[in-house]
Motif scaffolding. Structure first.
Motif, PDB file in Angstrom:
ATOM      1  N   MET A 471       0.747  -1.122   0.109  1.00 43.56           N
ATOM      2  CA  MET A 471       0.065   0.029   0.004  1.00 43.56           C
ATOM      3  C   MET A 471       1.042   1.202  -0.047  1.00 43.56           C
ATOM      4  O   MET A 471       0.421   2.167  -0.753  1.00 43.56           O
ATOM      5  CB  MET A 471      -0.913   0.024   1.133  1.00 43.56           C
ATOM      6  N   GLY A 472       2.099   1.132   0.662  1.00 45.44           N
ATOM      7  CA  GLY A 472       2.797   2.408   0.734  1.00 45.44           C
ATOM      8  C   GLY A 472       3.536   2.929  -0.941  1.00 45.44           C
ATOM      9  O   GLY A 472       3.578   3.894  -0.988  1.00 45.44           O
ATOM     10  N   ASN A 473       3.553   1.640  -1.606  1.00 47.79           N
ATOM     11  CA  ASN A 473       4.011   1.992  -3.075  1.00 47.79           C
ATOM     12  C   ASN A 473       3.087   2.093  -4.108  1.00 47.79           C
ATOM     13  O   ASN A 473       3.247   1.968  -5.410  1.00 47.79           O
ATOM     14  CB  ASN A 473       5.240   1.128  -3.349  1.00 47.79           C
ATOM     15  N   LEU A 474       1.648   1.988  -3.660  1.00 46.15           N
ATOM     16  CA  LEU A 474       0.494   1.577  -4.712  1.00 46.15           C
ATOM     17  C   LEU A 474       0.597   2.847  -5.520  1.00 46.15           C
ATOM     18  O   LEU A 474       0.457   4.009  -5.238  1.00 46.15           O
ATOM     19  CB  LEU A 474      -0.688   1.244  -3.908  1.00 46.15           C
ATOM     20  N   LYS A 475       0.172   2.582  -6.831  1.00 51.16           N
ATOM     21  CA  LYS A 475       0.183   3.520  -7.734  1.00 51.16           C
ATOM     22  C   LYS A 475      -0.749   3.184  -9.203  1.00 51.16           C
ATOM     23  O   LYS A 475      -0.579   1.990  -9.327  1.00 51.16           O
ATOM     24  CB  LYS A 475       1.514   4.175  -8.276  1.00 51.16           C
ATOM     25  N   LEU A 476      -1.603   4.175  -9.785  1.00 53.69           N
ATOM     26  CA  LEU A 476      -2.028   3.669 -10.897  1.00 53.69           C
ATOM     27  C   LEU A 476      -1.446   4.191 -12.154  1.00 53.69           C
ATOM     28  O   LEU A 476      -1.013   5.396 -12.233  1.00 53.69           O
ATOM     29  CB  LEU A 476      -3.674   4.368 -10.847  1.00 53.69           C
ATOM     30  N   ILE A 477      -0.910   3.256 -12.949  1.00 56.25           N
ATOM     31  CA  ILE A 477      -0.156   3.696 -13.898  1.00 56.25           C
ATOM     32  C   ILE A 477      -0.572   3.579 -15.183  1.00 56.25           C
ATOM     33  O   ILE A 477      -0.077   3.828 -16.389  1.00 56.25           O
ATOM     34  CB  ILE A 477       1.059   2.573 -13.948  1.00 56.25           C
ATOM     35  N   ASP A 478      -2.009   2.858 -15.638  1.00 59.70           N
ATOM     36  CA  ASP A 478      -2.778   2.930 -16.760  1.00 59.70           C
ATOM     37  C   ASP A 478      -4.204   2.614 -16.656  1.00 59.70           C
ATOM     38  O   ASP A 478      -4.488   2.041 -15.442  1.00 59.70           O
ATOM     39  CB  ASP A 478      -1.874   1.842 -17.630  1.00 59.70           C
ATOM     40  N   PHE A 479      -4.675   2.872 -17.571  1.00 58.74           N
ATOM     41  CA  PHE A 479      -6.158   2.357 -17.507  1.00 58.74           C
ATOM     42  C   PHE A 479      -6.615   2.226 -18.905  1.00 58.74           C
ATOM     43  O   PHE A 479      -6.213   2.699 -19.999  1.00 58.74           O
ATOM     44  CB  PHE A 479      -7.023   3.657 -16.730  1.00 58.74           C
ATOM     45  N   VAL A 480      -7.927   1.542 -18.821  1.00 58.58           N
ATOM     46  CA  VAL A 480      -8.720   1.310 -20.245  1.00 58.58           C
ATOM     47  C   VAL A 480     -10.143   1.498 -19.867  1.00 58.58           C
ATOM     48  O   VAL A 480     -10.711   0.876 -18.952  1.00 58.58           O
ATOM     49  CB  VAL A 480      -8.165  -0.319 -20.473  1.00 58.58           C
ATOM     50  N   VAL A 481     -10.776   2.174 -20.767  1.00 55.61           N
ATOM     51  CA  VAL A 481     -12.216   2.177 -21.062  1.00 55.61           C
ATOM     52  C   VAL A 481     -12.818   0.855 -21.617  1.00 55.61           C
ATOM     53  O   VAL A 481     -12.551   0.773 -22.792  1.00 55.61           O
ATOM     54  CB  VAL A 481     -12.532   3.333 -21.962  1.00 55.61           C
ATOM     55  N   PRO A 482     -13.324   0.219 -20.687  1.00 56.60           N
ATOM     56  CA  PRO A 482     -13.707  -1.307 -21.353  1.00 56.60           C
ATOM     57  C   PRO A 482     -14.771  -1.033 -22.369  1.00 56.60           C
ATOM     58  O   PRO A 482     -14.820  -2.103 -23.296  1.00 56.60           O
ATOM     59  CB  PRO A 482     -14.313  -1.989 -20.285  1.00 56.60           C
ATOM     60  N   ARG A 483     -15.781  -0.212 -22.436  1.00 61.40           N
ATOM     61  CA  ARG A 483     -16.758  -0.136 -23.491  1.00 61.40           C
ATOM     62  C   ARG A 483     -17.244   1.201 -23.865  1.00 61.40           C
ATOM     63  O   ARG A 483     -17.900   2.188 -23.361  1.00 61.40           O
ATOM     64  CB  ARG A 483     -18.356  -0.515 -22.752  1.00 61.40           C
ATOM     65  N   PRO A 484     -16.269   1.509 -25.181  1.00 58.86           N
ATOM     66  CA  PRO A 484     -16.425   2.653 -25.623  1.00 58.86           C
ATOM     67  C   PRO A 484     -17.459   2.948 -26.227  1.00 58.86           C
ATOM     68  O   PRO A 484     -18.585   2.031 -26.600  1.00 58.86           O
ATOM     69  CB  PRO A 484     -15.293   2.904 -26.740  1.00 58.86           C
ATOM     70  N   LYS A 485     -18.052   4.343 -26.754  1.00 60.53           N
ATOM     71  CA  LYS A 485     -19.154   4.544 -27.439  1.00 60.53           C
ATOM     72  C   LYS A 485     -19.269   3.925 -28.835  1.00 60.53           C
ATOM     73  O   LYS A 485     -20.459   3.488 -29.291  1.00 60.53           O
ATOM     74  CB  LYS A 485     -19.323   6.040 -27.418  1.00 60.53           C
ATOM     75  N   ALA A 486     -18.152   3.803 -29.426  1.00 58.33           N
ATOM     76  CA  ALA A 486     -18.090   3.011 -30.644  1.00 58.33           C
ATOM     77  C   ALA A 486     -16.986   2.231 -30.911  1.00 58.33           C
ATOM     78  O   ALA A 486     -15.984   2.660 -30.208  1.00 58.33           O
ATOM     79  CB  ALA A 486     -18.185   4.465 -32.034  1.00 58.33           C
ATOM     80  N   PRO A 487     -17.067   0.857 -31.601  1.00 55.61           N
ATOM     81  CA  PRO A 487     -16.161   0.148 -31.518  1.00 55.61           C
ATOM     82  C   PRO A 487     -14.688   0.545 -32.202  1.00 55.61           C
ATOM     83  O   PRO A 487     -13.691   0.316 -31.817  1.00 55.61           O
ATOM     84  CB  PRO A 487     -16.659  -1.109 -32.280  1.00 55.61           C
ATOM     85  N   ASN A 488     -14.657   1.600 -32.960  1.00 56.93           N
ATOM     86  CA  ASN A 488     -13.559   1.995 -33.699  1.00 56.93           C
ATOM     87  C   ASN A 488     -13.124   3.264 -33.089  1.00 56.93           C
ATOM     88  O   ASN A 488     -12.332   4.007 -33.356  1.00 56.93           O
ATOM     89  CB  ASN A 488     -13.854   2.470 -35.191  1.00 56.93           C
ATOM     90  N   SER A 489     -13.633   3.723 -31.806  1.00 55.84           N
ATOM     91  CA  SER A 489     -13.151   4.869 -30.968  1.00 55.84           C
ATOM     92  C   SER A 489     -11.921   4.562 -30.228  1.00 55.84           C
ATOM     93  O   SER A 489     -11.820   3.427 -30.001  1.00 55.84           O
ATOM     94  CB  SER A 489     -14.160   5.689 -30.327  1.00 55.84           C
ATOM     95  N   PRO A 490     -11.025   5.479 -30.218  1.00 55.85           N
ATOM     96  CA  PRO A 490     -10.012   4.986 -29.115  1.00 55.85           C
ATOM     97  C   PRO A 490     -10.463   4.895 -27.773  1.00 55.85           C
ATOM     98  O   PRO A 490     -11.116   5.461 -27.338  1.00 55.85           O
ATOM     99  CB  PRO A 490      -9.002   6.275 -29.232  1.00 55.85           C
ATOM    100  N   VAL A 491      -9.781   3.923 -27.015  1.00 50.62           N
ATOM    101  CA  VAL A 491     -10.138   3.270 -25.746  1.00 50.62           C
ATOM    102  C   VAL A 491      -8.719   3.472 -24.819  1.00 50.62           C
ATOM    103  O   VAL A 491      -7.760   3.479 -25.470  1.00 50.62           O
ATOM    104  CB  VAL A 491     -10.380   1.994 -25.658  1.00 50.62           C
ATOM    105  N   GLY A 492      -9.245   3.992 -23.745  1.00 53.18           N
ATOM    106  CA  GLY A 492      -8.077   4.301 -22.586  1.00 53.18           C
ATOM    107  C   GLY A 492      -7.369   5.396 -22.727  1.00 53.18           C
ATOM    108  O   GLY A 492      -7.520   6.332 -23.428  1.00 53.18           O
ATOM    109  N   GLY A 493      -6.278   5.384 -21.807  1.00 50.69           N
ATOM    110  CA  GLY A 493      -5.445   6.677 -21.618  1.00 50.69           C
ATOM    111  C   GLY A 493      -4.130   6.212 -22.512  1.00 50.69           C
ATOM    112  O   GLY A 493      -4.144   6.461 -23.710  1.00 50.69           O
ATOM    113  N   ALA A 494      -3.205   5.698 -21.810  1.00 53.47           N
ATOM    114  CA  ALA A 494      -1.990   5.617 -22.191  1.00 53.47           C
ATOM    115  C   ALA A 494      -1.858   4.200 -23.206  1.00 53.47           C
ATOM    116  O   ALA A 494      -0.553   4.309 -23.957  1.00 53.47           O
ATOM    117  CB  ALA A 494      -0.831   5.578 -21.261  1.00 53.47           C
ATOM    118  N   LEU A 495      -2.826   3.501 -23.559  1.00 53.77           N
ATOM    119  CA  LEU A 495      -2.832   2.526 -24.331  1.00 53.77           C
ATOM    120  C   LEU A 495      -3.071   2.842 -25.822  1.00 53.77           C
ATOM    121  O   LEU A 495      -3.553   3.848 -25.936  1.00 53.77           O
ATOM    122  CB  LEU A 495      -3.953   1.518 -24.050  1.00 53.77           C
TER     123      LEU A 495
END
Length: 495
Positions: A471-495
């Motif tokens: 817990m002392g070193n915990l950090k969020l380093i990436d994320f993904v939006v699992p269900r975008p509005k359209a299948p061809n739209s970009p998803v997530g942050g750094a992905l």
């Protein structure tokens, strides 16, 4: 006398020394012999049949070289059902492995479609009066007609009487009577151009022309010269082919995968090199009780008129990506009457059959809910041979080796409950993290410096990559939006 005693003592000492030297040499030889025996194989065994044993090298009933078994091998502690194979045997058998993936999956749904007219631009043609058809300008279905061109001529006593009233109103110069008689002609379906002609000629026509209400292709044609018509008879329908509808039929088991807006690829047998792209426009709410299929409507632009009504089409619908899940190649899953299992590569030529809980199948991959870890490798070729040996003694359980290093980062589904831009932290309610043996909980997590906070919204459900089980070193380093509005739209942050 003294000399005799000295000689006897010398002989005794020599015998003792000789005995000791001989004993030492004997011990050394015995040790060397024991060591030599330990280096020799205990027996030879068939690679695919542990019950086939021989006391010397040879071939198994399957024609493979026997594998030597040493005392060290028997002393090693292996998990039940572990199969050990030499590298050259692995090559000869054609054993291939692939990694277990943790990623979103997308289904490709194959369906048959039927091309039809765009019903939004389809028009049925009915007569507003009763009468007899004197002339038909359209010869057959499929003809193209322009708006305002002659469609047919009709004789109707009702129209003759209406013309008489209109001409009488013209001669009377009564403005109200003229307006009423003209409105009557219009309500009976008489075109304005014919009314203007009546004003000029001031005579009655037996055959009244009817003009095409819109441009398009004639679909159905129920009009013939000499037939009696009335308002209840549909004479024809006219539709445009600038845009067509394709009705695809999807199996009932795949209905939950379809969403409005999903991307669609379509091809035709008569034009195999050409493909059309579109989107799911509408999903019909009722299932066909005869075919047990769900109908899906797709629109396609048709500027070249290559898409013709009543053609068959091959349709591929790309479903929306799922949340990241564990998956393996579908070819690696062995399905028996009572269980599903895969053969896991344990490294160094060791393999073991493991029972898994499989989920849905997406193209060539199968979702795995239980039994595997993200870093595992499964056998995709020759797995049936390995399983036939491992299953004889395997407990089919996947045990985590005590030497496995702790997983530093892990993906987990979480809901954003609070955002603190000043501290650059998110309060996340995440699901249980099996890799860290951590239950579901709500906690404040700092963001990595390279991540942008603008995409985050309170209440959103996202897939996050957390680093550091401590817990002392915990950090969020990436994320993904699992269900975008359209299948061809970009998803997530750094992905």
């Amino acid at each position: 006398m003294k000399k005799l005693i000295f000689i006897l003592a010398s002989l005794c000492v020599g015998l003792v020394i000789g005995y000791l030297v001989a004993g030492a040499a004997s011990d050394q030889g015995t040790a060397s012999l024991t060591e030599s025996k330990e280096d020799e194989p205990l027996y030879w065994v068939a690679p695919m049949d542990a019950n086939f044993k021989r006391d010397k090298p040879g071939l198994s009933p399957m024609g493979m070289e026997l594998v030597p078994v040493y005392a060290d091998n028997l002393a090693e502690k292996e998990m039940p059902g572990t199969v050990r194979i030499r590298s050259e045997v692995v090559h000869n058998l054609g054993v291939k492995t692939q990694a277990v993936l943790f990623s979103p999956l997308q289904e490709q749904i194959k369906a048959v479609g039927y091309i039809g007219f765009n019903q939004d631009k389809m028009m049925d043609v009915h007569s507003r009066i009763s009468g007899w058809v004197k002339f038909v300008a359209v010869g057959s279905p499929g003809e193209y007609v322009e708006e305002g061109t002659l469609l047919y001529r009709v004789y109707s006593p009702e129209l003759v009487n209406a013309q008489e009233e209109f001409i009488a109103a013209l001669k009377s110069n009564n403005r109200f009577l003229l307006q009423a008689s003209q409105s009557k002609l219009q309500s009976l379906g008489v075109a304005q151009r014919f009314i203007n002609e009546l004003k000029q000629a001031k005579k009655i026509y037996q055959d009244v022309p009817v003009y095409t209400p819109q441009s398009g292709y004639v679909g159905e044609l129920n009009l013939r010269k000499g037939m009696f018509i009335n308002p209840s008879i549909k004479l024809m329908n006219i539709g445009s082919l600038d845009q067509v509808w394709v009705i695809a039929e999807v199996f009932e088991r795949q209905a939950h995968l379809i969403n409005q807006g999903d991307l669609v690829e379509m091809s035709l047998d008569y034009l195999p090199a050409k493909a059309w792209s579109g989107q799911v426009d509408y999903i019909y709410p009722v299932l066909d009780k005869n075919t047990r299929t769900l109908q899906v409507r797709i629109r396609f632009d048709n500027p070249d008129l290559l898409l013709k009504p009543d053609m068959f089409a091959s349709v591929t619908i790309l479903s929306r990506p799922t949340e990241p899940v564990l998956s393996v190649p579908s070819s690696s899953v062995i399905v028996t009457g009572t269980q599903e299992r895969v053969v896991v590569s344990l490294g160094e030529g060791r393999y073991k059959s493991v029972e898994v809980k499989a989920g849905g199948r997406f193209v060539d991959r199968t979702v795995i809910f239980e039994g595997l870890y993200p870093d595992d490798r499964v056998v995709t070729s020759a797995q049936f041979l390995l399983d036939s040996e491992s299953s004889l003694s395997s407990d089919f359980s996947r045990m985590t080796p005590s030497s496995m290093e702790p997983i530093e980062s892990v993906w987990v589904m979480a809901e954003i409950q609070n955002i603190d831009p000043q501290k650059r932290t998110l309060t996340l309610a995440h699901k249980a993290i099996r890799e860290w043996e951590q239950p579901a909980m709500t906690m404040e997590v700092p963001l990595a410096e390279e991540l942008d906070m603008s995409p985050f919204r309170e209440g959103d459900s996202i897939q996050v990559l957390l680093k550091g089980g401590n817990m002392g070193n915990l950090k969020l380093i990436d994320f993904v939006v699992p269900r975008p509005k359209a299948p061809n739209s970009p998803v997530g942050g750094a992905l």
